[in-house]
Design a protein around this motif. Structure first.
Motif, PDB file in Angstrom:
ATOM      1  N   VAL A 157      64.791  57.000  16.313  1.00  0.00           N
ATOM      2  CA  VAL A 157      64.708  58.255  15.563  1.00  0.00           C
ATOM      3  C   VAL A 157      64.056  58.003  14.204  1.00  0.00           C
ATOM      4  CG1 VAL A 157      66.102  59.961  14.335  1.00  0.00           C
ATOM      5  CG2 VAL A 157      66.663  59.351  16.691  1.00  0.00           C
ATOM      6  N   LEU A 158      63.240  58.946  13.753  1.00  0.00           N
ATOM      7  CA  LEU A 158      62.626  58.886  12.425  1.00  0.00           C
ATOM      8  C   LEU A 158      63.345  59.857  11.497  1.00  0.00           C
ATOM      9  CD1 LEU A 158      58.847  58.760  13.409  1.00  0.00           C
ATOM     10  CD2 LEU A 158      60.345  56.871  12.765  1.00  0.00           C
ATOM     11  N   PHE A 159      63.848  59.324  10.397  1.00  0.00           N
ATOM     12  CA  PHE A 159      64.659  60.104   9.464  1.00  0.00           C
ATOM     13  C   PHE A 159      63.918  60.216   8.133  1.00  0.00           C
ATOM     14  CE2 PHE A 159      68.986  60.266   7.077  1.00  0.00           C
ATOM     15  CZ  PHE A 159      68.863  61.635   6.938  1.00  0.00           C
ATOM     16  N   PHE A 160      63.436  61.438   7.830  1.00  0.00           N
ATOM     17  CA  PHE A 160      62.737  61.732   6.581  1.00  0.00           C
ATOM     18  C   PHE A 160      63.724  62.345   5.583  1.00  0.00           C
ATOM     19  CE2 PHE A 160      59.374  61.405   9.576  1.00  0.00           C
ATOM     20  CZ  PHE A 160      58.155  61.268   8.914  1.00  0.00           C
ATOM     21  N   ASN A 161      63.681  61.916   4.331  1.00  0.00           N
ATOM     22  CA  ASN A 161      64.474  62.521   3.268  1.00  0.00           C
ATOM     23  C   ASN A 161      63.543  63.026   2.178  1.00  0.00           C
ATOM     24  OD1 ASN A 161      67.557  62.059   3.677  1.00  0.00           O
ATOM     25  ND2 ASN A 161      66.585  60.129   4.329  1.00  0.00           N
ATOM     26  N   LEU A 162      63.596  64.327   1.918  1.00  0.00           N
ATOM     27  CA  LEU A 162      62.679  64.977   0.986  1.00  0.00           C
ATOM     28  C   LEU A 162      63.473  65.599  -0.155  1.00  0.00           C
ATOM     29  CD1 LEU A 162      60.516  66.773   3.691  1.00  0.00           C
ATOM     30  CD2 LEU A 162      60.296  64.446   2.833  1.00  0.00           C
ATOM     31  N   HIS A 163      63.368  65.006  -1.337  1.00  0.00           N
ATOM     32  CA  HIS A 163      64.088  65.484  -2.516  1.00  0.00           C
ATOM     33  C   HIS A 163      63.160  66.339  -3.371  1.00  0.00           C
ATOM     34  CE1 HIS A 163      65.210  65.018  -6.824  1.00  0.00           C
ATOM     35  NE2 HIS A 163      66.404  65.260  -6.350  1.00  0.00           N
ATOM     36  N   LEU A 164      63.605  67.552  -3.690  1.00  0.00           N
ATOM     37  CA  LEU A 164      62.798  68.497  -4.468  1.00  0.00           C
ATOM     38  C   LEU A 164      62.996  68.282  -5.958  1.00  0.00           C
ATOM     39  CD1 LEU A 164      63.553  71.753  -2.465  1.00  0.00           C
ATOM     40  CD2 LEU A 164      61.656  70.164  -2.146  1.00  0.00           C
ATOM     41  N   ILE A 198      57.210  61.030  -6.029  1.00  0.00           N
ATOM     42  CA  ILE A 198      56.923  59.823  -5.270  1.00  0.00           C
ATOM     43  C   ILE A 198      56.935  60.182  -3.792  1.00  0.00           C
ATOM     44  CG2 ILE A 198      57.723  57.492  -4.730  1.00  0.00           C
ATOM     45  CD1 ILE A 198      59.232  57.635  -7.480  1.00  0.00           C
ATOM     46  N   LEU A 199      55.836  59.996  -3.118  1.00  0.00           N
ATOM     47  CA  LEU A 199      55.736  60.322  -1.701  1.00  0.00           C
ATOM     48  C   LEU A 199      55.413  59.058  -0.910  1.00  0.00           C
ATOM     49  CD1 LEU A 199      53.670  63.631  -1.868  1.00  0.00           C
ATOM     50  CD2 LEU A 199      56.127  63.404  -1.546  1.00  0.00           C
ATOM     51  N   PHE A 200      56.162  58.812   0.131  1.00  0.00           N
ATOM     52  CA  PHE A 200      55.952  57.667   1.008  1.00  0.00           C
ATOM     53  C   PHE A 200      55.825  56.351   0.224  1.00  0.00           C
ATOM     54  CE2 PHE A 200      54.207  61.234   3.582  1.00  0.00           C
ATOM     55  CZ  PHE A 200      55.102  61.135   4.640  1.00  0.00           C
ATOM     56  N   SER A 252      66.279  56.358   4.445  1.00  0.00           N
ATOM     57  CA  SER A 252      65.080  56.774   5.176  1.00  0.00           C
ATOM     58  C   SER A 252      64.581  55.699   6.133  1.00  0.00           C
ATOM     59  CB  SER A 252      63.973  57.137   4.183  1.00  0.00           C
ATOM     60  OG  SER A 252      64.395  58.176   3.322  1.00  0.00           O
ATOM     61  N   SER A 253      63.819  56.142   7.132  1.00  0.00           N
ATOM     62  CA  SER A 253      63.228  55.224   8.104  1.00  0.00           C
ATOM     63  C   SER A 253      62.006  54.530   7.511  1.00  0.00           C
ATOM     64  CB  SER A 253      62.791  55.981   9.358  1.00  0.00           C
ATOM     65  OG  SER A 253      63.879  56.572  10.023  1.00  0.00           O
ATOM     66  N   THR A 254      61.597  53.454   8.174  1.00  0.00           N
ATOM     67  CA  THR A 254      60.307  52.840   7.889  1.00  0.00           C
ATOM     68  C   THR A 254      59.284  53.518   8.792  1.00  0.00           C
ATOM     69  OG1 THR A 254      61.316  50.720   7.302  1.00  0.00           O
ATOM     70  CG2 THR A 254      58.978  50.703   7.911  1.00  0.00           C
ATOM     71  N   LEU A 255      58.200  53.983   8.204  1.00  0.00           N
ATOM     72  CA  LEU A 255      57.220  54.764   8.948  1.00  0.00           C
ATOM     73  C   LEU A 255      56.460  53.883   9.942  1.00  0.00           C
ATOM     74  CD1 LEU A 255      56.113  57.744   8.837  1.00  0.00           C
ATOM     75  CD2 LEU A 255      54.196  56.795   7.565  1.00  0.00           C
ATOM     76  N   SER A 310      54.584  48.482   4.347  1.00  0.00           N
ATOM     77  CA  SER A 310      55.831  49.058   4.860  1.00  0.00           C
ATOM     78  C   SER A 310      56.117  50.327   4.074  1.00  0.00           C
ATOM     79  CB  SER A 310      56.986  48.062   4.707  1.00  0.00           C
ATOM     80  OG  SER A 310      58.195  48.618   5.177  1.00  0.00           O
ATOM     81  N   ILE A 311      56.014  51.468   4.737  1.00  0.00           N
ATOM     82  CA  ILE A 311      56.114  52.763   4.066  1.00  0.00           C
ATOM     83  C   ILE A 311      57.400  53.467   4.478  1.00  0.00           C
ATOM     84  CG2 ILE A 311      55.011  55.023   3.783  1.00  0.00           C
ATOM     85  CD1 ILE A 311      52.359  53.612   4.519  1.00  0.00           C
ATOM     86  N   LYS A 312      58.099  54.017   3.501  1.00  0.00           N
ATOM     87  CA  LYS A 312      59.345  54.730   3.767  1.00  0.00           C
ATOM     88  C   LYS A 312      59.098  56.223   3.959  1.00  0.00           C
ATOM     89  CE  LYS A 312      63.016  51.965   3.608  1.00  0.00           C
ATOM     90  NZ  LYS A 312      64.122  52.012   4.581  1.00  0.00           N
ATOM     91  N   THR A 313      59.880  56.828   4.857  1.00  0.00           N
ATOM     92  CA  THR A 313      59.755  58.255   5.161  1.00  0.00           C
ATOM     93  C   THR A 313      60.546  59.084   4.151  1.00  0.00           C
ATOM     94  OG1 THR A 313      61.601  58.071   6.700  1.00  0.00           O
ATOM     95  CG2 THR A 313      59.406  57.873   7.630  1.00  0.00           C
ATOM     96  N   MET A 314      60.073  59.117   2.931  1.00  0.00           N
ATOM     97  CA  MET A 314      60.801  59.862   1.907  1.00  0.00           C
ATOM     98  C   MET A 314      59.839  60.420   0.869  1.00  0.00           C
ATOM     99  SD  MET A 314      62.502  57.065  -0.719  1.00  0.00           S
ATOM    100  CE  MET A 314      62.848  58.331  -1.976  1.00  0.00           C
ATOM    101  N   GLY A 315      60.327  61.457   0.206  1.00  0.00           N
ATOM    102  CA  GLY A 315      59.660  61.995  -0.963  1.00  0.00           C
ATOM    103  C   GLY A 315      60.721  62.191  -2.026  1.00  0.00           C
ATOM    104  N   TYR A 316      60.409  61.849  -3.260  1.00  0.00           N
ATOM    105  CA  TYR A 316      61.387  62.002  -4.336  1.00  0.00           C
ATOM    106  C   TYR A 316      60.747  62.762  -5.481  1.00  0.00           C
ATOM    107  CZ  TYR A 316      65.288  61.051  -7.406  1.00  0.00           C
ATOM    108  OH  TYR A 316      66.384  61.209  -8.235  1.00  0.00           O
TER     109      TYR A 316
END
Length: 299
Positions: free
Chosen positions: A208-215, A224-226, A247-250, A271-277
């Motif tokens: 599973v790919l788990f993205f976390n997106l913080h507004l 900060i994206l990916f 978050s997952s590793t993309l 190595s890229i993380k599935t997140m935005g901060y």
């Protein structure tokens, strides 16, 4: 899941026999009453997030629309969490389940809304165009932020879906957690534990790919994206580090699409993380497209 070997190629074609599951977790706590700006229009975060999700759902439906009707290439789940409650926001289209095939959503009788959307032209100029989409979800903002309960609910739904599709070679489920603040009534350890359990779920095509997106609170600031490493995060910000760990590793399958958002020099060690901060709300749709519309060719 059975004990079969888990592969990590993330290359399974999406077909009606092997659909993909997309899960959206939406923070609907009181802090989402804060105002922000999207495409030059002011509104509450809750309304702007609903706008982005409605556009994303409409685009998914259109991608599945053919002369013979809407084909069920995707199962969809949208969970809103607020005030110690987690709600299935697409319950009206789910036929008693916790997720719905895209054709159910397409034929649901929902109000249509018109959004003014800004498109960037190649010459750098902006073009505004009105788009009409279904109001599949409505904005809401009240109470606290029961993120832990939302993640537990997502885990149960995704685990059940993976088991039901165990005999099909399905692209792994993708989860998008969209929030503007810290979780209520829990600890970082508990959040990391359930996030790790979510990321351990898998189909035969990968985990599973788990993205976390913080507004962010400022619609004009740059977030900060990916991120490629934890060093990109604000050193003093423990919440950013928490989301990074959750978050997952993309997978490399997605790397060619990343340059649509940020320029990254891809190497064997990348190595890229599935997140935005501190993300802009307009970045959410970009990230959703990276994680859904661009994942693989539909069969």
């Amino acid at each position: 899941m059975n004990t079969q070997t888990i592969h990590t190629q993330y290359s399974a074609p999406i077909t009606r026999k092997s659909p993909a599951l997309l899960v959206f977790l939406l923070d609907q706590s009181a802090s989402m009453n804060e105002w922000t700006t999207v495409d030059g229009q002011e509104g509450k975060k809750s309304a702007m997030v609903a706008r982005i999700i409605n556009i994303a759902l409409e685009e998914i439906i259109l991608r599945c629309k053919y002369a013979d009707g809407v084909r069920d290439y995707f199962d969809l789940c949208v969970i809103g969490y607020h005030d110690n409650t987690c709600s299935n926001l697409l319950e009206y289209a789910c036929d008693g389940k916790e997720y719905c095939p895209v054709s159910n959503l397409a034929k649901a009788e929902v109000k249509k809304v018109t959004y003014e959307r800004r498109f960037r032209l190649k010459n750098g100029e902006s073009h505004f165009s009105a788009i009409r989409v279904g109001a599949y979800i409505r904005p809401l903002a009240e109470g606290n932020t029961p993120m832990l309960e939302a993640l537990k609910k997502a885990y149960a739904i995704v685990k059940k879906w993976c088991k039901a599709n165990d005999n099909n070679r399905c692209f792994p489920p993708i989860i998008f957690n969209i929030t503007d603040g810290e979780a209520s009534g829990t600890t970082q350890d508990k959040l990391i534990k359930i996030a790790n359990k979510i990321k351990e779920l898998a189909t035969s095509d990968g985990n599973v790919l788990f993205f976390n997106l913080h507004l962010n609170k400022n619609s004009e600031s740059t977030g900060i994206l990916f991120p490629e490493s934890e060093e990109e995060l604000i050193k003093e910000d423990r919440y950013a580090k928490l989301l990074y760990e959750m978050s997952s590793t993309l997978p490399k399958t997605f790397y060619s699409e990343i340059n649509n958002i940020r320029q990254i020099r891809i190497t064997d060690k990348t190595s890229i993380k599935t997140m935005g901060y501190n993300s802009k709300i307009t970045d959410i749709l970009k990230i959703i497209n990276i994680g859904s519309l661009s994942i693989t060719k539909i069969g």
